[in-house]
Design a protein around this motif. Structure first.
Motif, PDB file in Angstrom:
ATOM      1  N   LYS A 252      43.258  42.251  44.723  1.00 14.08           N
ATOM      2  CA  LYS A 252      42.076  42.754  44.019  1.00 14.08           C
ATOM      3  C   LYS A 252      40.890  42.946  44.953  1.00 14.08           C
ATOM      4  O   LYS A 252      40.172  43.943  44.862  1.00 14.08           O
ATOM      5  CB  LYS A 252      41.699  41.789  42.892  1.00 14.08           C
ATOM      6  N   LEU A 281      43.510  43.855  35.553  1.00 12.10           N
ATOM      7  CA  LEU A 281      42.536  43.720  36.627  1.00 12.10           C
ATOM      8  C   LEU A 281      41.757  45.018  36.798  1.00 12.10           C
ATOM      9  O   LEU A 281      42.336  46.104  36.819  1.00 12.10           O
ATOM     10  CB  LEU A 281      43.228  43.358  37.945  1.00 12.10           C
ATOM     11  N   ASP A 283      39.501  47.264  39.272  1.00 12.14           N
ATOM     12  CA  ASP A 283      39.240  47.455  40.688  1.00 12.14           C
ATOM     13  C   ASP A 283      37.729  47.410  40.932  1.00 12.14           C
ATOM     14  O   ASP A 283      36.991  48.250  40.410  1.00 12.14           O
ATOM     15  CB  ASP A 283      39.816  48.807  41.125  1.00 12.14           C
ATOM     16  N   LEU A 290      43.125  48.453  38.483  1.00  8.20           N
ATOM     17  CA  LEU A 290      43.635  48.268  39.836  1.00  8.20           C
ATOM     18  C   LEU A 290      44.989  48.951  40.022  1.00  8.20           C
ATOM     19  O   LEU A 290      45.350  49.335  41.137  1.00  8.20           O
ATOM     20  CB  LEU A 290      43.753  46.769  40.145  1.00  8.20           C
TER      21      LEU A 290
END
Length: 587
Positions: A252, A281, A283, A290
């Protein structure tokens, strides 16, 4: 007399290993199709009597006498737009597309193109008729995602003159985009798809010195045990030590452009959890998911063992492809121990002489072949790119003396040893600061001097010295207790606690603490060492450590990681003043 066998058929079956009596039909490492279901396989041995084939799918229901067909090509992957955000198995079958096509259970022999052939891409071309193009150079691009520009590369083996090129517009990956005439007058029609053998590293112009860090935002890595861009690191640790969580954080927050995540032999539920968590997640660079700059290779423990062995090479080849476009790629392999176990199982079925703990004698060379494909390079297109490899190792019983861990240490220069006792005490990342090391520090010294501060390495070395001295003193404390230690050694133990809790321990779920830039890391080190220096001076004036503790200044410095924002570095001057005032108040 022609000794060529007209038809190759299955002679023997031993799990994923198949033999045929046809020894003239095939060449080493040739890709073949086995049986009525056309199972994908690879030739791994040829002698006077038999050809041995490693099959990458389940051989259940395969029968002796079924035909084996050669392809004349090496085991390869398809490279082109559409890789990002996709989930593949070890032999690059698109698992989500196969689920839509065949349902939740994929039968052996099921095939789909790794790239969606009917999808169109908006293309722009940079070459013109009459241009001279060399292998590896770019002739156009499309946007694979909103932020990732995908360049069309001329195959490495072709040089020539552009005879024709299509106009800008929407095209599928199979459409002919450019016709190149080589020096022999042969015309080559190029589209967006490239085939590349997974066991052959992609060509580069030259390799560069590894003198820039892969910035991760994790203090114990960036400041204590850094990895260079284009470097290789290992994360060994037992079950529950936090290997996967650490790789999530690195994926990440590290300053790589593309992430390739290989789930090699992990449990299915763990791989499902990884995919679900990655999809959630965001980005921090683009504020988009992400997954838009991530390629997943998912080859779980219940999938064919031979495909697990191939998954590592599939992932590194895709990483090299994006490197050749000028991107910095971080490859996460979780875990190389399961890959080594696949090598051991196949070696046993081939009846090869086992080495230590049953692993094949060529285990070190296979590990080195993988990690040596990392690097920071000048590409054939004239750009710079890198592949950084971070491989998790899962030694049984957290025994770092076992062969996979020991051989991995020979070929990586950063070793982040995870400690289960730290993980159980809720100290994350659970990197053992006495067993871990990085050999990149000297190579990165100039970068630290130019971009952080000339005292950065000195501060880091001083803090490592404190932690090593703490380990020695704690052995004494176990025997005779802490009360008998002199005040200066008690201070060293207290400062070491501040380093461990206030600097090395990091909260992945805290808004401020999850990622820390280098400038803040340096200021935190500077403040902790300033506290030690001033406290030592107070002890020299016949004060006690107890009186310093009672001011609460140690705990206040520990809390810096939560209360000081990453972009508010000037606040650290206020903390120096707080330290001075707290120590001056001691009577």
């Amino acid at each position: 007399m022609n000794n060529k066998v007209e038809k190759a058929v299955v002679y023997g079956i031993n799990g994923p290993v198949v033999k045929t009596a046809a020894t003239k039909n095939f060449k080493m490492l040739e890709m073949v199709y086995v049986g009525e279901k056309q199972l994908l396989g690879e030739v791994i041995s040829i002698d006077n009597n038999y050809t041995t084939i490693q099959v990458y799918e389940s051989t259940t229901s395969l029968k002796v006498g079924e035909e084996i067909v050669g392809t004349g090509t090496l085991l390869s992957v398809s490279l082109g737009p559409g890789l990002l955000g996709n989930i593949y198995d070890g032999i690059q079958r698109p698992l989500m597309d196969m689920k839509d096509e065949f349902g939740a259970f994929v039968e052996s022999g099921s095939k789909l193109s790794p790239l969606r052939l009917n999808r169109t891409w908006d293309c722009c071309f940079t070459a013109c008729v009459g241009d001279q193009l060399k292998g590896g150079s770019s002739f156009g691009y499309t946007f694979e995602t909103e932020k990732v520009q995908h360049f069309f590369l001329v195959p490495v083996s072709i040089n020539g003159t552009v005879k024709s090129i299509t106009a800008d517009g929407a095209y599928s990956v199979q459409d002919v985009l450019l016709v190149l005439e080589d020096d022999f007058g042969v015309e080559h029609e190029l589209n967006m798809i490239q085939k590349w053998s997974i066991r052959q590293p992609r060509a580069v112009r030259n390799r560069k010195m590894l003198d820039k860090p892969l910035v991760t935002g994790q203090r114990i890595i960036d400041s204590f045990f850094p990895i260079a861009k284009g470097g290789a690191a290992a994360i060994p640790g037992g079950f529950g030590a936090g290997k996967t969580m650490l790789q999530h954080q690195l994926a990440k927050w590290c300053d790589a452009d593309i992430i390739v995540y290989i789930g090699c032999g992990e449990r299915g539920n763990e791989m499902t959890q990884v995919l679900e968590e990655f999809s959630e997640l965001i980005d921090p660079k683009t504020n988009r998911p992400l997954t838009e700059r991530t390629v997943f290779i998912a080859n779980t423990s219940n999938m064919p063992v031979a495909a697990r062995e191939a998954s590592i090479y599939t992932g590194i080849t895709i990483a090299e492809y994006y490197r050749d476009m000028g991107y910095h790629v971080a490859l996460m392999a979780d875990s190389t121990s399961r890959w080594a176990e696949a090598l051991r199982e196949i070696s046993g079925r081939l009846e090869e002489m086992p080495a230590e703990e049953g692993f094949p004698a060529y285990l070190p060379s296979r590990i080195s072949e993988f990690y040596e494909r990392a690097g920071y390079v000048n590409n054939l297109a004239g750009s710079e790119g890198s592949v950084s490899i971070i491989g998790a190792v899962s030694p049984q019983g957290a025994d770092f003396s076992e062969p996979v861990t020991q051989n991995t240490k020979r070929f990586v220069r950063a070793f982040w040893a995870l400690d289960k006792s730290l993980a159980y005490s809720r100290h994350f990342p659970a990197v053992n600061y006495t067993e871990s090391y990085s050999e990149y520090l000297d190579d990165l010294r100039h970068w630290f001097d130019q971009n952080v501060d000339r005292q950065f390495i000195n501060f880091r070395n001083m803090m490592v010295k404190f932690l090593n001295e703490e380990s020695r003193l704690l052995e004494i404390v176990k025997l005779i207790g802490a009360d008998v230690l002199p005040e200066d050694q008690k201070l060293l133990l207290e400062i070491s606690r501040v380093i461990r809790v206030g600097f090395l321990q990091q909260d992945a779920f805290h808004e401020v603490d999850t990622y820390v830039p280098y400038q803040k890391q340096y200021k935190m080190m500077e403040t902790i060492l300033y506290l030690y220096e001033k406290s030592f001076a107070v002890l020299a004036s016949k004060k006690t450590l107890k009186s310093i503790r009672e001011t609460g200044i140690f705990d206040e410095v520990v809390r810096i990681k939560y209360v000081v924002n990453n972009d508010d570095i000037s606040v650290f001057d206020d903390y120096k003043e707080k330290i001075n005032q707290a120590l001056a108040s001691i009577e």
